[in-house]
Design a protein around this motif. Structure first.
Motif, PDB file in Angstrom:
ATOM      1  N   ALA A   2       0.874  -9.997 -11.949  1.00 24.83           N
ATOM      2  CA  ALA A   2       0.727  -8.781 -11.155  1.00 24.83           C
ATOM      3  C   ALA A   2       1.876  -7.829 -11.422  1.00 24.83           C
ATOM      4  N   GLY A   3       1.558  -6.535 -11.533  1.00 25.47           N
ATOM      5  CA  GLY A   3       2.575  -5.545 -11.837  1.00 25.47           C
ATOM      6  C   GLY A   3       3.386  -5.159 -10.621  1.00 25.47           C
ATOM      7  N   THR A   4       4.506  -4.486 -10.876  1.00 28.78           N
ATOM      8  CA  THR A   4       5.361  -3.989  -9.800  1.00 28.78           C
ATOM      9  C   THR A   4       5.092  -2.506  -9.602  1.00 28.78           C
ATOM     10  N   LYS A   5       4.938  -2.100  -8.348  1.00 31.67           N
ATOM     11  CA  LYS A   5       4.666  -0.706  -8.021  1.00 31.67           C
ATOM     12  C   LYS A   5       5.714  -0.203  -7.037  1.00 31.67           C
ATOM     13  N   THR A   6       5.888   1.098  -7.003  1.00 28.97           N
ATOM     14  CA  THR A   6       6.827   1.693  -6.052  1.00 28.97           C
ATOM     15  C   THR A   6       6.074   2.185  -4.823  1.00 28.97           C
ATOM     16  N   LEU A   7       6.749   2.136  -3.698  1.00 24.92           N
ATOM     17  CA  LEU A   7       6.142   2.547  -2.434  1.00 24.92           C
ATOM     18  C   LEU A   7       7.239   3.097  -1.531  1.00 24.92           C
ATOM     19  N   ALA A   8       7.004   4.271  -0.986  1.00 24.31           N
ATOM     20  CA  ALA A   8       7.998   4.899  -0.108  1.00 24.31           C
ATOM     21  C   ALA A   8       7.749   4.509   1.333  1.00 24.31           C
ATOM     22  N   ALA A   9       8.821   4.342   2.087  1.00 27.53           N
ATOM     23  CA  ALA A   9       8.727   3.997   3.508  1.00 27.53           C
ATOM     24  C   ALA A   9       9.913   4.611   4.235  1.00 27.53           C
ATOM     25  N   THR A  62       0.631  -8.118  -5.333  1.00 30.11           N
ATOM     26  CA  THR A  62       1.385  -7.075  -6.042  1.00 30.11           C
ATOM     27  C   THR A  62       2.799  -6.976  -5.474  1.00 30.11           C
ATOM     28  N   ILE A  63       3.775  -6.980  -6.354  1.00 31.50           N
ATOM     29  CA  ILE A  63       5.168  -6.802  -5.939  1.00 31.50           C
ATOM     30  C   ILE A  63       5.461  -5.304  -5.861  1.00 31.50           C
ATOM     31  N   PHE A  64       6.109  -4.889  -4.773  1.00 30.31           N
ATOM     32  CA  PHE A  64       6.459  -3.485  -4.583  1.00 30.31           C
ATOM     33  C   PHE A  64       7.979  -3.332  -4.563  1.00 30.31           C
ATOM     34  N   GLU A  65       8.416  -2.250  -5.168  1.00 29.90           N
ATOM     35  CA  GLU A  65       9.808  -1.829  -5.009  1.00 29.90           C
ATOM     36  C   GLU A  65       9.788  -0.781  -3.904  1.00 29.90           C
ATOM     37  N   LEU A  66      10.167  -1.203  -2.723  1.00 31.90           N
ATOM     38  CA  LEU A  66      10.051  -0.360  -1.536  1.00 31.90           C
ATOM     39  C   LEU A  66      11.281   0.536  -1.406  1.00 31.90           C
ATOM     40  N   ASP A  67      11.025   1.826  -1.431  1.00 30.44           N
ATOM     41  CA  ASP A  67      12.108   2.803  -1.280  1.00 30.44           C
ATOM     42  C   ASP A  67      12.220   3.136   0.207  1.00 30.44           C
ATOM     43  N   LEU A  68      13.207   2.527   0.857  1.00 26.95           N
ATOM     44  CA  LEU A  68      13.397   2.701   2.290  1.00 26.95           C
ATOM     45  C   LEU A  68      14.617   3.576   2.540  1.00 26.95           C
ATOM     46  N   ASN A  69      14.348   4.845   2.768  1.00 30.52           N
ATOM     47  CA  ASN A  69      15.427   5.814   3.026  1.00 30.52           C
ATOM     48  C   ASN A  69      16.461   5.819   1.901  1.00 30.52           C
ATOM     49  N   GLY A  70      15.990   5.718   0.650  1.00 30.90           N
ATOM     50  CA  GLY A  70      16.890   5.763  -0.494  1.00 30.90           C
ATOM     51  C   GLY A  70      17.379   4.409  -0.964  1.00 30.90           C
ATOM     52  N   ALA A  71      17.280   3.374  -0.119  1.00 27.66           N
ATOM     53  CA  ALA A  71      17.671   2.021  -0.507  1.00 27.66           C
ATOM     54  C   ALA A  71      16.424   1.256  -0.941  1.00 27.66           C
ATOM     55  N   LYS A  72      16.492   0.578  -2.081  1.00 30.08           N
ATOM     56  CA  LYS A  72      15.312  -0.098  -2.624  1.00 30.08           C
ATOM     57  C   LYS A  72      15.363  -1.593  -2.358  1.00 30.08           C
ATOM     58  N   GLN A  73      14.205  -2.101  -1.945  1.00 24.91           N
ATOM     59  CA  GLN A  73      14.057  -3.525  -1.691  1.00 24.91           C
ATOM     60  C   GLN A  73      12.815  -4.018  -2.423  1.00 24.91           C
ATOM     61  N   ARG A  74      12.908  -5.238  -2.921  1.00 28.74           N
ATOM     62  CA  ARG A  74      11.781  -5.851  -3.626  1.00 28.74           C
ATOM     63  C   ARG A  74      10.996  -6.687  -2.620  1.00 28.74           C
ATOM     64  N   VAL A  75       9.717  -6.353  -2.443  1.00 26.27           N
ATOM     65  CA  VAL A  75       8.915  -6.996  -1.404  1.00 26.27           C
ATOM     66  C   VAL A  75       7.522  -7.292  -1.946  1.00 26.27           C
ATOM     67  N   ILE A  76       6.789  -8.132  -1.188  1.00 25.94           N
ATOM     68  CA  ILE A  76       5.388  -8.391  -1.477  1.00 25.94           C
ATOM     69  C   ILE A  76       4.628  -8.398  -0.154  1.00 25.94           C
ATOM     70  N   PRO A  77       3.447  -7.792  -0.070  1.00 27.00           N
ATOM     71  CA  PRO A  77       2.676  -7.820   1.180  1.00 27.00           C
ATOM     72  C   PRO A  77       2.243  -9.246   1.510  1.00 27.00           C
ATOM     73  N   ARG A  78       2.369  -9.616   2.765  1.00 23.57           N
ATOM     74  CA  ARG A  78       1.946 -10.943   3.201  1.00 23.57           C
ATOM     75  C   ARG A  78       0.710 -10.892   4.081  1.00 23.57           C
ATOM     76  N   ASP A  79       0.496  -9.761   4.739  1.00 22.05           N
ATOM     77  CA  ASP A  79      -0.681  -9.651   5.616  1.00 22.05           C
ATOM     78  C   ASP A  79      -0.876  -8.188   5.984  1.00 22.05           C
ATOM     79  N   TYR A  80      -2.086  -7.835   6.334  1.00 21.82           N
ATOM     80  CA  TYR A  80      -2.360  -6.504   6.873  1.00 21.82           C
ATOM     81  C   TYR A  80      -3.543  -6.592   7.821  1.00 21.82           C
ATOM     82  N   GLN A  81      -3.597  -5.666   8.760  1.00 22.43           N
ATOM     83  CA  GLN A  81      -4.688  -5.617   9.736  1.00 22.43           C
ATOM     84  C   GLN A  81      -5.492  -4.339   9.527  1.00 22.43           C
TER      85      GLN A  81
END
Length: 236
Positions: A2-9, A62-81
């Motif tokens: 699975a590829g890595t994608k960027t996501l803003a939060a 899918t692994i996401f590089e989450l851009d959280l207020n300029g700081a990046k964290q590597r995360v993966i979704p575990r659940d959604y509703q």
């Protein structure tokens, strides 16, 4: 893989149902980042972007590089509703991925060569026991799917977990037995209807009568009022 994608939060304030509803009214989706030895962080994400990612498929692998207020964290979704009526995202959970981390994921199974499978060509049916397999995988090597080749399967043959080529470092969580992934079931034969069977058996007899001549006439009934014959002498 699975590829890595960027996501803003963005960081959101407050937790609970009231705070979540307020975030949704602003066109955003509430979420949380947890794990990795750090405290949980409430976040908010753009509704349109998140909705598109969920329905594009492979969201939970899918692994996401989450851009959280300029700081990046590597995360993966575990659940959604999702909303049970509108099917719109309501909340999403992300797991932090530290270097060398591994995690459990459901990996889909793709079945190859169904069009040339001998058992299916003879009328058999592919009976899928597991559409996905739970595996522990390295965070850097999450497979999008594993494949099962049906090219040589005959009727009554099965595919087991040991028959599948698994990516390096990926192991099924259920390891105590060689469980079945799919099998080729024989074609169903409809039972013969009783009436049809009786008609079939009666046909040869009728044909034989027609070939040999007229059928024997039934014995004539005694005329009405005729005296009954006396029984033979010595019999009552």
């Amino acid at each position: 893989m699975a590829g890595t994608k960027t996501l803003a939060a963005t960081t959101r304030k407050g937790t609970g149902k009231g705070a979540a509803r307020s975030v949704r009214r602003d066109g955003r989706i509430p979420g949380v980042i947890y794990g990795g030895g750090d405290a949980a962080e409430p976040i908010a994400l753009d509704y349109r972007e998140l909705n598109k990612l969920i329905y594009a498929g492979h969201f939970l692998t899918t692994i996401f590089e989450l851009d959280l207020n300029g700081a990046k964290q590597r995360v993966i979704p575990r659940d959604y509703q999702l909303d049970p009526i509108k099917d719109q995202p309501l909340h999403v959970d992300f797991l932090r991925l530290k270097p060398g981390a591994s995690l459990r994921v459901q990996v889909p199974v793709h079945f190859l060569n169904q069009d040339i499978c001998p058992g299916i060509k003879k009328g058999g049916t592919l009976n899928i026991v597991r559409h996905a397999i739970e595996m522990r995988v390295p965070a850097d090597n999450i497979p999008e799917a594993v494949t099962a080749d049906l090219a040589s399967l005959q009727i009554h043959d099965s595919v087991h977990i040991t028959d599948l080529p698994l990516p390096e470092g990926c192991k099924p969580t259920q390891r105590e037995r060689d469980f079945t992934i799919a099998s080729i079931s024989p074609p169903l034969v409809a039972a013969e209807e009783p009436a049809a069977a009786a008609a079939t058996s009666a046909a040869p007899a009728a044909a034989a009568d027609a070939k040999g001549g007229k059928a024997a006439a039934p014995a004539a009934a005694a005329p009405a009022g005729a005296p009954a014959k006396a029984p033979p002498k010595g019999k009552k």
